[in-house]
Scaffold this motif. Structure first.
Motif, PDB file in Angstrom:
ATOM      1  N   THR A  88      37.318  39.019  41.020  1.00 59.93           N
ATOM      2  CA  THR A  88      37.403  40.228  40.276  1.00 59.93           C
ATOM      3  C   THR A  88      37.078  41.426  40.962  1.00 59.93           C
ATOM      4  O   THR A  88      37.248  42.510  40.298  1.00 59.93           O
ATOM      5  CB  THR A  88      36.067  40.280  39.086  1.00 59.93           C
ATOM      6  N   ASN A 148      38.440  44.668  43.506  1.00 60.00           N
ATOM      7  CA  ASN A 148      39.496  45.539  43.787  1.00 60.00           C
ATOM      8  C   ASN A 148      39.441  45.748  45.290  1.00 60.00           C
ATOM      9  O   ASN A 148      38.490  46.468  45.680  1.00 60.00           O
ATOM     10  CB  ASN A 148      39.404  46.656  42.853  1.00 60.00           C
ATOM     11  N   SER A 201      41.140  33.898  45.491  1.00 61.54           N
ATOM     12  CA  SER A 201      42.228  34.413  44.685  1.00 61.54           C
ATOM     13  C   SER A 201      43.379  34.568  45.601  1.00 61.54           C
ATOM     14  O   SER A 201      43.243  34.090  47.025  1.00 61.54           O
ATOM     15  CB  SER A 201      41.673  36.118  44.767  1.00 61.54           C
ATOM     16  N   ASN A 259      45.860  38.238  42.042  1.00 60.10           N
ATOM     17  CA  ASN A 259      45.700  39.587  42.022  1.00 60.10           C
ATOM     18  C   ASN A 259      46.647  40.293  41.273  1.00 60.10           C
ATOM     19  O   ASN A 259      47.818  39.977  41.127  1.00 60.10           O
ATOM     20  CB  ASN A 259      45.897  40.005  43.549  1.00 60.10           C
ATOM     21  N   PRO A 274      41.332  40.329  39.822  1.00 54.23           N
ATOM     22  CA  PRO A 274      41.352  41.010  41.049  1.00 54.23           C
ATOM     23  C   PRO A 274      42.557  41.986  41.174  1.00 54.23           C
ATOM     24  O   PRO A 274      43.455  41.865  40.589  1.00 54.23           O
ATOM     25  CB  PRO A 274      41.155  40.094  42.233  1.00 54.23           C
TER      26      PRO A 274
END
Length: 680
Positions: free
Chosen positions: A87, A89, A452, A486, A521
């Motif tokens: 999650t 950024n 991710s 992402n 993300p």
């Protein structure tokens, strides 16, 4: 204060109001320095940055961070796995575009708290064409040394010390920091020449591959040792007097072997000169590392006979490109790169077939130990796996992949024994089965224990049918798979003229979705904030991708430093999104979203709407159509309340509250590409 809307006005505002702009950052009203162009941030003098950081962090924390003998705890140190990457950024930085590691700290002062992770593109010495992804050795790239920082803080007199304090400061500022993990090196790297046994070799004469047998590295070792006997050691230290012992790490350490072969670390020019001599000696007999490849079938090389596939270097050596003998659509050969040899071959490599039942354990341990040392020495929080999409088993991903299934998986678990929160961010594009990798890429990513993955939204026009369908698929994958794709805005190694069409419009929409889709993300590269639209290609100096390497001539050549965009309107609009994200994120971070209008994979509509319930309840709308306004948007479902209070729009349209009628909220309109936030 009137917020500017042009590049020149932002520059003038900073020149005339620095202290006034810095104050909200120092007193905690803002999580970043408002209205400061990244282009200007990286030019702030070190003395001013030191003053800012000491005020922001407090004297004790700052002085702890600025000492490279100290290690500032990461924000994720207390976590037990890398799931936080699902999650986060993230912002990717090609350090070459801003010249030094120290300038990463300066740039970070323009990032909101909601963009809490920084990925540094490769940080090691470079080989052919100075490619960041063609490592020449394990030394940190000296071009990222900051002389001004060393002048102000004389104890920071090496690039390694500077990198350590940069990571310290970023951690103190609440950012996580990651490094690249690369499964290959420059084809004649110090690593390959000091360890021929860790690579696969071939022997070529003109257009013919003469030999690519299993243990060709033994002949390469003999050739290297033979030349060493002719020219003598670079330093006066004892070393074994026979070839077998010289390349045996139990007889002489790799570091000593590199000293003998190439010389002292500080003498880069001398080391490169020595390395070039060894390259020439091997080249005379046609010995080359087998080049890295991409996409099925991966194996089976031939020499490309075309004239344009010939390169003559400055020493007069004639190089030939290679091709896959029986290529498929995405097959590529990367001549300047040599991949670590991770498995034995079948039938003495007569058919270029890998024996996946026989991992070369010594090589896996060597590579993992090397990356572990960087993770520990510099306190990195995650790795970005370069070429994570590579999966060479023709039958696809095994049902129960072991640690030797994938080198990135192995390295992640190796490092997690020392850093449990260490995460793995994969470079893969979620391509269709058997296109970029054998089998199903999603299965490969799960088999590799990926946290991710990059995905490919950056390669699509916002609002196009493909973009909407892929976004819908990515969000579903984030809920149903063990990894999260992402929402990628732009990457630093893909910002080149080929991608211009994707960034002509909809750039505010990209950042809005990236930050407020809180259950997946996101990834953005430095430079996006000011990027100009390029209806026709701009000069090469305007693209971060073209600083991944350094070329003086040809279509990818650059002359001078990276040129920031002058898009003041985009910077203004994105900054408003950053401000509202920092206001709302503490209330909604990590929360699942609930679709009110889900993305239409069949392209039936282009409006999406979602609700997030946390410490506050908010509704987010986005018009994915970047050409047409949309009217009369109906919001149904679990919306408790009688009014939606409009608290934000990405454009300057009037904020209009919406009242409920018969259980339905109707938003009058959304402009093309507009996004809005409502509070319940």
């Amino acid at each position: 204060m009137n917020i500017p809307n042009t590049h020149d006005d932002f520059c003038q505002l900073w020149a005339n109001n620095q202290q006034h702009l810095i104050a909200p950052y120092l007193n905690g009203q803002s999580q970043f320095i408002p209205h400061l162009l990244p282009e200007l941030a990286v030019k702030i003098p070190t003395a001013q940055i030191a003053y800012l950081l000491e005020r922001k962090l407090g004297q004790a924390t700052f002085y702890q961070a600025i000492n490279p003998n100290n290690t500032v705890d990461s924000p994720v140190k207390s976590l037990t796995d890398g799931q936080w990457l699902k999650t986060v950024n993230m912002v990717g930085i090609n350090v070459r575009t801003i010249q030094s590691f120290w300038n990463v700290v300066k740039y970070s002062l323009t990032l909101p708290a909601s963009q809490s992770s920084i990925h540094l593109l490769p940080i090691w010495e470079c080989g052919v064409v100075a490619s960041l992804y063609g490592m020449a050795g394990w030394n940190i790239n000296p071009e990222f040394y900051d002389a001004e920082l060393a002048s102000y803080y004389p104890h920071l007199d090496t690039v390694e010390k500077q990198l350590k304090v940069v990571v310290n400061i970023l951690h103190a500022l609440g950012k996580t920091v990651g490094m690249d993990v690369i499964p290959h090196t420059d084809r004649y790297s110090e690593i390959a020449l000091a360890n021929p046994q860790y690579f696969e070799w071939l022997q070529r004469k003109e257009f013919e591959i003469l030999n690519h047998e299993e243990n060709l590295h033994l002949k390469v070792q003999e050739r290297i040792f033979e030349f060493l006997q002719k020219v003598g050691a670079s330093v006066n230290i004892p070393y074994p007097d026979n070839v077998q012992a010289f390349f045996d790490n139990t007889q002489i350490s790799e570091s000593d072997r590199i000293l003998v072969l190439f010389g002292q670390k500080k003498d880069l020019w001398g080391r490169n000169g020595r390395r070039n001599q060894f390259i020439s000696y091997l080249f005379e007999e046609g010995y080359e590392p087998v080049p890295a490849t991409m996409a099925p079938p991966y194996r089976g090389l031939a020499v490309d006979p075309h004239d344009e596939a010939k390169t003559v270097d400055e020493d007069g050596r004639v190089w030939r490109d290679y091709v896959i003998a029986k290529p498929q659509a995405m097959s590529r050969v990367f001549g300047p790169l040599g991949r670590f040899k991770l498995h034995e071959a079948k039938n003495n490599n007569a058919d270029w077939e890998i024996d996946f039942e026989k991992p070369r354990v010594e090589v896996w341990e060597y590579v993992a130990n090397r990356y572990l040392s960087f993770a520990l020495d510099f306190n990195f929080d995650f790795m970005r796996g370069d070429m994570s999409h590579v999966q060479m088993r023709p039958e696809g991903t095994p049902e129960n992949p072991d640690l030797y299934y994938d080198i990135h998986k192995y390295i992640k678990h190796f490092i997690r024994q020392h850093k449990p929160s260490f995460g793995y961010f994969a470079e893969s594009f979620l391509a269709p089965p058997n296109e970029m990798a054998y089998g199903v890429e999603e299965e490969h990513l799960e088999g590799s224990d990926t946290d991710s993955t990059l995905g490919d939204l950056q390669s699509m026009v916002v609002g196009s049918p493909r973009f909407i369908a892929e976004f819908a698929r990515y969000h579903e994958l984030a809920q149903t798979r063990s990894f999260a794709p992402n929402f990628t805005i732009m990457t630093a190694d893909k910002d080149d003229p080929r991608f211009d069409e994707f960034y002509l419009k909809g750039n505010e929409l990209r950042l809005f979705m990236a930050l407020f889709l809180t259950d997946m993300p996101s990834y953005m590269s430095l430079g996006y904030e000011q990027r100009d639209p390029h209806p026709v290609p701009a000069p090469n100096e305007n693209y971060t991708k073209l600083y991944v390497f350094q070329l003086d001539e040809g279509p990818k050549a650059t002359h001078g430093p990276y040129i920031w965009g002058k898009n003041g309107t985009l910077f203004h609009n994105l900054e408003q999104i950053k401000v509202i994200s920092d206001q709302l994120m503490p209330k909604i971070i990590h929360q699942k979203i609930h679709w009110l209008i889900s993305p239409s994979a069949e392209n039936q509509h282009k409006v999406i709407a979602w609700k997030i319930e946390g410490l506050g309840n908010y509704v987010f709308l986005a018009n994915l159509d970047i050409e047409q306004d949309i009217t009369a948007i109906e919001l149904k479902g679990a919306l408790i309340g009688t009014e939606l209070k409009n608290i934000f729009s990405t454009f300057a349209s009037p904020l209009q509250n919406v009242t409920q009628s018969n259980g339905v909220f109707i938003v009058n309109s959304l402009l093309a590409g507009e996004c809005k936030i409502f509070e319940l």
